[in-house]
Design a protein around this motif. Structure first.
Motif, PDB file in Angstrom:
ATOM      1  N   ASN A   1      29.380  87.093  -5.188  1.00  0.00           N
ATOM      2  CA  ASN A   1      29.086  88.126  -6.175  1.00  0.00           C
ATOM      3  C   ASN A   1      28.046  89.059  -5.539  1.00  0.00           C
ATOM      4  O   ASN A   1      26.864  88.718  -5.437  1.00  0.00           O
ATOM      5  CB  ASN A   1      28.566  87.484  -7.458  1.00  0.00           C
ATOM      6  CG  ASN A   1      28.354  88.517  -8.557  1.00  0.00           C
ATOM      7  OD1 ASN A   1      27.990  89.659  -8.280  1.00  0.00           O
ATOM      8  ND2 ASN A   1      28.580  88.120  -9.794  1.00  0.00           N
TER       9      ASN A   1
ATOM     10  N   LYS B   1      33.584  98.481  -3.962  1.00  0.00           N
ATOM     11  CA  LYS B   1      32.518  97.680  -4.585  1.00  0.00           C
ATOM     12  C   LYS B   1      32.981  96.232  -4.712  1.00  0.00           C
ATOM     13  O   LYS B   1      34.140  95.979  -5.054  1.00  0.00           O
ATOM     14  CB  LYS B   1      32.234  98.251  -5.986  1.00  0.00           C
ATOM     15  CG  LYS B   1      30.797  98.143  -6.373  1.00  0.00           C
ATOM     16  CD  LYS B   1      30.498  98.837  -7.684  1.00  0.00           C
ATOM     17  CE  LYS B   1      29.090  99.352  -7.601  1.00  0.00           C
ATOM     18  NZ  LYS B   1      28.841 100.593  -8.212  1.00  0.00           N
ATOM     19  N   GLU B   2      32.089  95.311  -4.420  1.00  0.00           N
ATOM     20  CA  GLU B   2      32.335  93.862  -4.466  1.00  0.00           C
ATOM     21  C   GLU B   2      33.305  93.376  -3.376  1.00  0.00           C
ATOM     22  O   GLU B   2      33.153  92.279  -2.885  1.00  0.00           O
ATOM     23  CB  GLU B   2      32.829  93.381  -5.858  1.00  0.00           C
ATOM     24  CG  GLU B   2      31.778  93.500  -6.963  1.00  0.00           C
ATOM     25  CD  GLU B   2      30.543  92.622  -6.753  1.00  0.00           C
ATOM     26  OE1 GLU B   2      30.666  91.530  -6.188  1.00  0.00           O
ATOM     27  OE2 GLU B   2      29.429  93.053  -7.140  1.00  0.00           O
TER      28      GLU B   2
ATOM     29  N   ASN C   1      25.870  97.705  -2.020  1.00  0.00           N
ATOM     30  CA  ASN C   1      27.172  97.199  -2.447  1.00  0.00           C
ATOM     31  C   ASN C   1      28.244  98.074  -1.782  1.00  0.00           C
ATOM     32  O   ASN C   1      27.932  99.118  -1.197  1.00  0.00           O
ATOM     33  CB  ASN C   1      27.268  97.273  -3.981  1.00  0.00           C
ATOM     34  CG  ASN C   1      28.273  96.256  -4.533  1.00  0.00           C
ATOM     35  OD1 ASN C   1      29.287  95.965  -3.904  1.00  0.00           O
ATOM     36  ND2 ASN C   1      27.985  95.729  -5.709  1.00  0.00           N
TER      37      ASN C   1
ATOM     38  N   ASN D   1      34.010  91.219   2.179  1.00  0.00           N
ATOM     39  CA  ASN D   1      33.528  90.057   1.413  1.00  0.00           C
ATOM     40  C   ASN D   1      34.606  88.964   1.352  1.00  0.00           C
ATOM     41  O   ASN D   1      35.159  88.674   0.293  1.00  0.00           O
ATOM     42  CB  ASN D   1      33.117  90.529   0.013  1.00  0.00           C
ATOM     43  CG  ASN D   1      32.557  89.407  -0.828  1.00  0.00           C
ATOM     44  OD1 ASN D   1      32.299  88.307  -0.335  1.00  0.00           O
ATOM     45  ND2 ASN D   1      32.360  89.675  -2.116  1.00  0.00           N
TER      46      ASN D   1
END
Ligand code: PLP
Length: 375
Positions: free
Chosen positions: A322, A346-347, A340, A317
């Protein structure tokens, strides 16, 4: 409890069953209507000749799909059961397993082996980097290990380990050390020539590239591993390879199997063989190339392209979107979800499955929606 004035939310209030959610998480993945219909067929008695026919046909097709003449067991469990089965059946009390760890699932398998009371040493690499033959060689040269665990395709990082190279090294230098391979998100989507690879246990659950709902696992066990298991104490009951082998000789399973899932597996195996495994693997590669090109242009890949998986992509990412909110919006608007990042990723990452009966057109639609939400 469920009737009358009960105002509790129920799953039927949440899901429009005529338009079920479209899944791009890395398992369970999309299941086509014709496959679902297989699960709705009338059941068969699991000790009758009709079931034995179904079981035998399915095993024969799996042998062709997985390039083996050895033992195939159908386990009414998810794949985690075979994590346990491999170590409980094939590692003796005085022996040590080398667990290679390169992500969340390989870490978990090591934990499972320890929870079964086995002696375990870990060979850890940084998440997103592969386990290489020379790293394993350096450990095995100590002579300390009876078995090695490998994860073919790490579903947390979207990384495919160089298992063919590892197996070549192991066959040449350590032919007596057993090789257990988690192929949960690899089987069918990536090449797997079991006998040629010289592996001892390999397994997957059917909710990944077989594109069947969860509830069944396929395991291949070498003759060598099976023979060894006969002398290993405390194999337990549910996953005892000796019981599986005894019943497999009659085209049956030790306990009541998930018959509807085996019907769906039979159906999917026939389709795979008709398509031809080279074509199946090529189809997965084409989907992966498409998703990777998009990911590189807009974000980045989490792992080195050389090891990026053909069954799912873990996207780094780099734009700081978000992820949870994007997934949520796409779910609200298009009834579609993708994954996700897993655990600590995660993120920082997100995951898109491109396996089984997912198509290039499905992926074009999903990536278009992600573009719209993140423009
Ligand atoms: C690589 C890998 N191993 C093991 C598992 C556990 O499989 P199951 O959920 O079928 O027990 C998963 C699940 O996603 C996985 O991706």
């Amino acid at each position: 409890m469920w009737g009358g004035d009960n105002k509790k939310k129920r799953v039927d209030d949440m899901v429009d069953w005529k338009k079920p959610p479209r899944l791009f998480i890395p398992g369970p993945v999309k299941v086509n209507e014709d496959v679902l219909q297989q699960l709705a067929r009338p059941t068969l008695g699991h000790r009758g000749k009709e079931y034995s026919q179904l079981h035998g046909e399915t095993v024969d097709m799996l042998k062709k799909i997985l390039f083996t003449d050895q033992n195939i067991f159908l386990s009414t469990s998810s794949a985690s059961g075979i994590w346990e089965a491999a170590v409980r059946n094939c590692v003796g009390p005085d022996e040590t397993v080398l667990a290679t760890c390169c992500g969340a699932f390989s870490d978990k398998w090591s934990g499972v082996a320890k929870s079964c009371g086995k002696n375990v040493d870990e060979l850890k690499v940084e998440w997103g980097t592969p386990t290489l033959p020379e790293m394993i060689d350096e450990k095995l040269t100590t002579g300390k290990y009876a078995a090695v665990t490998l994860v073919y395709n790490e579903t947390s990082t979207g990384l495919t380990n160089p298992v063919y190279e590892i197996s070549k090294m192991m066959k040449e230098k350590y032919p007596d050390i057993l090789v257990f391979v988690d192929a949960v998100s690899a089987m069918v989507g990536l090449p797997l020539h079991f006998d040629e690879l010289g592996w001892d246990v390999v397994f997957a659950s059917v909710q990944k590239a077989f594109a069947i709902p969860p509830g069944l696992a396929v395991a291949v066990v070498s003759n060598k591993a099976l023979e060894k298991s006969s002398n290993v104490p405390n194999r337990g009951y549910y996953f005892d390879f000796q019981s599986f082998a005894k019943m497999a000789a009659k085209n049956q399973t030790p306990t009541t199997p998930n018959v509807p899932h085996i019907m769906a597996l039979n159906y999917q195996c026939e389709k795979l063989l008709k398509e031809g495994m080279d074509n199946v693997w090529e189809r997965h590669k084409q989907m992966a190339d498409f998703v990777r090109a998009w990911a590189r242009e807009k974000f980045d890949l989490f792992c080195d392209e050389k090891y990026a998986s053909d069954t799912l992509t873990t996207v780094k990412n780099t734009c700081g979107i978000n992820v949870a909110e994007t997934i949520n919006k796409i779910q609200q608007k298009h009834n579609t979800i993708f994954g996700n990042g897993y655990g600590k990723l995660k993120e920082q990452t997100f995951r898109i499955a491109h396996m089984g009966d997912i198509t290039l057109d499905d992926l074009k639609e999903l990536l278009g929606w992600i573009d719209e939400e993140t423009a």
